[in-house]
Design an enzyme around this catalytic site. Structure first.
Site, PDB file in Angstrom:
ATOM      1  N   ASP A   1      41.453  48.642  38.407  1.00  0.00           N
ATOM      2  CA  ASP A   1      40.249  47.814  38.362  1.00  0.00           C
ATOM      3  C   ASP A   1      39.075  48.550  39.006  1.00  0.00           C
ATOM      4  O   ASP A   1      37.948  48.522  38.497  1.00  0.00           O
ATOM      5  CB  ASP A   1      40.480  46.497  39.109  1.00  0.00           C
TER       6      ASP A   1
ATOM      7  N   GLU B   1      50.898  53.435  29.399  1.00  0.00           N
ATOM      8  CA  GLU B   1      50.331  52.692  28.273  1.00  0.00           C
ATOM      9  C   GLU B   1      49.975  53.616  27.112  1.00  0.00           C
ATOM     10  O   GLU B   1      50.200  53.269  25.950  1.00  0.00           O
ATOM     11  CB  GLU B   1      49.090  51.929  28.745  1.00  0.00           C
TER      12      GLU B   1
ATOM     13  N   ASN C   1      46.498  53.650  31.269  1.00  0.00           N
ATOM     14  CA  ASN C   1      47.222  54.513  32.199  1.00  0.00           C
ATOM     15  C   ASN C   1      48.212  55.357  31.391  1.00  0.00           C
ATOM     16  O   ASN C   1      48.336  55.207  30.176  1.00  0.00           O
ATOM     17  CB  ASN C   1      47.903  53.709  33.314  1.00  0.00           C
TER      18      ASN C   1
END
Length: 328
Positions: free
Chosen positions: A275, A207, A204
């Protein structure tokens, strides 16, 4: 493209999901007063439920899209681990890739939800790397599936809970290259720079910035592209695929980039959206779609699950309906 036909082909795809699994525990209730013992709300619980989370949610998304998940992970030999195995059985997921590690605590996240809002979360977990002998057993399980020709794609779903180690990453990526199987990664901080040579690297925004050591504005896509290229030079992956929350997703092949806006109509809960994105992308790529189409469909899927409360998989029919209604 005939997406109805393409989605029908999802049934033929087998996605190996490697990573940290957990149990998500939910307590729903209402708040009508403040505790006399401390300035905190008193929750009157009305409903309790446990669900599979973490890498298991990726597997559930794969199954929800009618593909075949093969979940490979490690849990503790404890009551929460037993609960997790029962959940897998109730969802008709193959338990063969799950290894129990004596003395390890199975991860569980307890969430308290009132009036549709998260009020509190309590985590029980151990995040130390799993013992090497357990890593070897996990790899042997993965190699059996991949070597047997059963894998269409491999997903590393890393939550920094200790199941994925640098040794395991290197072994699995090497095996995948030998078998020409695409590898997709949803990374976390601990192993961030160990995922070398994969096909799709999907951090993301936060990150990526932390991994490269830069601070940029979320809407500054040119700066994001430069940061992504720096990361690419370190890891040598094929595609950088960055989730940007309300800004959608960013896709780069190193030469150019694209940004696809969010399709979220009403944000209810962002839990588990990442996910869904990687699960959807893995199936699309395994089905032979190009990376741009896969990214667009995955972006739509992530938006759909944000409209529902809790960690839930994407709905196959809803996704197909939205995709068919758009000019992708």
């Amino acid at each position: 493209m005939d997406f109805t036909q393409a989605f029908g082909g999802f049934r033929e795809q087998n996605v190996v999901v490697i990573g940290d699994v957990m149990t998500d525990s939910y307590i729903w209730g209402s708040v009508t007063r403040i505790s006399p013992e401390a300035p905190i709300p008193i929750v009157n619980a009305t409903k309790r439920e446990i669900r599979m989370g973490g890498a298991a949610n990726v597997a559930l998304n794969v199954k929800s899209l009618k593909a075949n998940p093969i979940l490979c992970s490690v849990i503790g030999d404890d009551v929460h681990g037993d609960d997790f195995m029962r959940l897998m059985e109730s969802d008709s997921l193959d338990c063969g890739g799950i290894i129990k590690c004596p003395g390890r605590v199975s991860t569980i996240k307890h969430r308290v939800i009132c009036a549709g809002q998260h009020l509190l979360r309590i985590d029980e977990e151990v995040t130390a790397p799993i013992p090497f002998e357990i890593s070897e057993r996990l790899y042997d399980s993965i190699a059996s599936v991949v070597g047997g020709g059963r894998a269409s794609a491999i997903v590393f779903e890393d939550y920094d809970k200790g199941v994925i180690t640098p040794w395991l990453i290197e072994k699995v990526v090497k095996l995948a290259h030998e078998k020409d199987i695409p590898v997709l990664v949803d990374p976390k901080k601990r192993n961030f720079l160990h995922y070398k040579g994969v096909d799709v690297f999907k951090p993301n925004f936060k990150e990526l910035c932390e991994g490269v050591g830069v601070s940029i504005g979320k809407g500054d896509f040119d700066a994001l592209f430069e940061a992504e290229r720096r990361l690419r030079n370190l890891l040598g992956y094929k595609y950088g695929f960055v989730t940007l929350s309300e800004h959608g997703v960013f896709l780069s092949d190193g030469e150019r980039y694209s940004r696809f806006p969010s399709m979220i109509r009403e944000v209810t809960d962002v839990s588990g959206a990442g996910d869904t994105v990687i699960a959807t992308a893995s199936i699309c790529l395994a089905s032979g779609m190009d990376i741009v189409t896969a990214a667009k469909i995955a972006n739509i899927a992530g938006g759909l699950v944000c409209e529902r409360v809790g960690v839930v998989p994407v709905d196959y029919d809803a996704l197909l309906s939205v995709v068919n209604s758009m000019n992708l």
